[in-house]
Design an enzyme around this catalytic site. Sequence first.
Site, PDB file in Angstrom:
ATOM      1  N   LYS A 114       8.463   7.901  -2.043  1.00 16.43           N
ATOM      2  CA  LYS A 114       8.484   8.968  -1.034  1.00 16.43           C
ATOM      3  C   LYS A 114       9.876   9.601  -0.946  1.00 16.43           C
ATOM      4  O   LYS A 114       9.998  10.818  -0.785  1.00 16.43           O
ATOM      5  CB  LYS A 114       8.039   8.409   0.315  1.00 16.43           C
ATOM      6  N   GLY A 162     -10.349   9.179   1.157  1.00 14.57           N
ATOM      7  CA  GLY A 162     -11.347  10.153   0.706  1.00 14.57           C
ATOM      8  C   GLY A 162     -12.602  10.181   1.562  1.00 14.57           C
ATOM      9  O   GLY A 162     -13.133  11.261   1.883  1.00 14.57           O
ATOM     10  N   GLY A 183     -12.398   6.253  -1.231  1.00 12.17           N
ATOM     11  CA  GLY A 183     -12.027   5.012  -0.546  1.00 12.17           C
ATOM     12  C   GLY A 183     -11.614   5.301   0.890  1.00 12.17           C
ATOM     13  O   GLY A 183     -12.188   6.171   1.555  1.00 12.17           O
ATOM     14  N   THR A 184     -10.587   4.582   1.362  1.00  9.99           N
ATOM     15  CA  THR A 184     -10.143   4.719   2.756  1.00  9.99           C
ATOM     16  C   THR A 184      -9.915   6.183   3.125  1.00  9.99           C
ATOM     17  O   THR A 184     -10.457   6.684   4.110  1.00  9.99           O
ATOM     18  CB  THR A 184      -8.825   3.935   2.959  1.00  9.99           C
ATOM     19  N   GLY A 236     -12.392   9.836  -6.128  1.00 10.45           N
ATOM     20  CA  GLY A 236     -12.104   8.649  -5.314  1.00 10.45           C
ATOM     21  C   GLY A 236     -12.640   8.853  -3.913  1.00 10.45           C
ATOM     22  O   GLY A 236     -12.488   9.942  -3.322  1.00 10.45           O
ATOM     23  N   GLU A 285      -1.253  -0.092   0.251  1.00  6.83           N
ATOM     24  CA  GLU A 285      -1.630   0.368  -1.091  1.00  6.83           C
ATOM     25  C   GLU A 285      -2.537  -0.682  -1.728  1.00  6.83           C
ATOM     26  O   GLU A 285      -2.555  -1.838  -1.293  1.00  6.83           O
ATOM     27  CB  GLU A 285      -0.370   0.544  -1.958  1.00  6.83           C
ATOM     28  N   GLY A 315      -3.153   5.416   7.342  1.00  4.15           N
ATOM     29  CA  GLY A 315      -4.422   5.371   8.064  1.00  4.15           C
ATOM     30  C   GLY A 315      -5.284   6.556   7.663  1.00  4.15           C
ATOM     31  O   GLY A 315      -4.777   7.614   7.293  1.00  4.15           O
ATOM     32  N   ASP A 364       7.061   1.843  -2.558  1.00  4.81           N
ATOM     33  CA  ASP A 364       6.338   3.006  -2.020  1.00  4.81           C
ATOM     34  C   ASP A 364       7.313   3.930  -1.272  1.00  4.81           C
ATOM     35  O   ASP A 364       7.293   5.150  -1.467  1.00  4.81           O
ATOM     36  CB  ASP A 364       5.223   2.499  -1.079  1.00  4.81           C
ATOM     37  N   GLY A 383      -6.449  -0.256   6.548  1.00  2.00           N
ATOM     38  CA  GLY A 383      -6.395   0.816   5.540  1.00  2.00           C
ATOM     39  C   GLY A 383      -5.013   1.412   5.360  1.00  2.00           C
ATOM     40  O   GLY A 383      -4.868   2.517   4.846  1.00  2.00           O
TER      41      GLY A 383
END
Length: 427
Positions: free
Chosen positions: A206, A14, A11-12, A9, A191, A303, A202, A188
């Site tokens: 956690k 990675g 995305g934001t 992955g 989810e 972020g 979410d 970013g």
Amino acid sequence: MTINIALLGFGTVGSGLPELLLENQQKLEMILEKKIVISKVLLRNQEAIEQARANGFDYPFVLSMNEILQDDSISIVVELMGRLEPARTYISQALSAGKNVVTANKDLLAIHGTELRALAKENHVALYYEAAVAGGIPILRTLANSYASDKITRLLGVVNGTSNFMMSKMVEEAWSYDEALQVAQELGYAESDPTNDVDGIDAGYKLAILSEFAFGMSLSASEVQHSGIREIDKSDVEIAQQLGYVIKLVGEIVEVESGIFAEVSPTFIPKTHPLSSVSGVMNAVFIESLGIGESMFYGPGAGQKPTITSVLADIIRVVKRMNDGTIGKSFNEYSRKTKLAKPENVKNKYYFSIETPDSTGQFLRLVKIFTSEDASFEQVLQQKGDGKRAIVAIICHSLNQVQLKNIREKLNREVDFSLLNSFKVIY
Ligand SMILES: NC(=O)C1=CN([C@@H]2O[C@H](COP(=O)(O)OP(=O)(O)OC[C@H]3O[C@@H](n4cnc5c(N)ncnc54)[C@H](OP(=O)(O)O)[C@@H]3O)[C@@H](O)[C@H]2O)C=CC1
Ligand SMILES: N[C@@H](CC=O)C(=O)O
Ligand code: NA
């Protein structure tokens, strides 16, 4: 010497790793005496590869997990795709192939953590996930290491950046819900399915992870009750303000004599409490413990940069363990049999917002309902009505979960009364 890692992955989160590795190159080589190299990146399809190249990234991109599993030079797999599948399968395959895994996937850890941790143990490899809880705050390792000498009795957390950002913008700057969500997505924070952010799912994941580190007890997702910011009405925010509180989505885990209780819910926080000032994308975990007393850990909860910084800290930890020959030790060694608290042992103050007819005798009816459950009022406020209906806000002294349930049911049954909302009040 190099440590080869594979990214699943890009995305934001990675796609922030290349720059972070570059920024910290000298420090990393000094600490580890090895260079961390991204040697393969798994993308979804050819289009994603072309997009990544167009964005200036030039890595060996692959479309099949097998290419990573069969590459013996890769010792760490970093999963940043999110969601349950194929993340669960790929992580299981990587662990079984003797590769260490770092992930930020709270959904997966909260739901399949037990199975994945067992697999890591069986294969003597690491499974680390610091970024999964409260993004940039180094909370899991702190709980595992620095709280080993302490007993935690209660944990309160603002642990979803998206919903906290949205609430802050809506309350402080009068943004609409849709506008606030859209910006959270653009930044970013959210989810891929933002329902998880706004409905407390979410944050519930956690809390389930925090429960293992702070209380040594595993909770299934269904054992963490959750509600979200969509429950909060503008009038609740105004009443909170008038009574000296702010409303935030707060996760709580408390241990009482019979066991632990965990829930995520909109919560009234006194303006004097340290959690009240946690705004925007910031998160905080507030801990009450017998040794330290009260402590709070604060930082960005979402972020790209804060999150990938936590991910890289895990990668560094894996490399250090490899260097020391201690790889395979679990992230968290505290584990007890899960015992859920009896509802009558779990106590909190509560806020009720009730719509009643605007006429003589209504307040007496309310008093009777609360008194029948042995509940007493701490603060009461009646908004000016339209002559027909009025809104009465009540904050009760401490109630247990049984009293709370009964009062809610009685208010809901009462003819002409409408229970608009009831939220926990912390003190
Ligand atoms: N964003 C944040 O602030 C934080 C995120 N996290 C967690 O980090 C993880 C990543 O989040 P984030 O970067 O924001 O998410 P993104 O959606 O931005 O990135 C995920 C990337 O993985 C790709 N992907 C999904 N499935 C596959 C697949 N089967 N094969 C190859 N690629 C795939 C997605 O592609 P596509 O777009 O095509 O689906 C996307 O590019 C999640 O677990 C999230 O919960 C944790 C803390 C903070
Ligand atoms: N969507 C999450 C990202 C971090 O875990 C959040 O907003 O907190
Ligand atoms: Na963290």
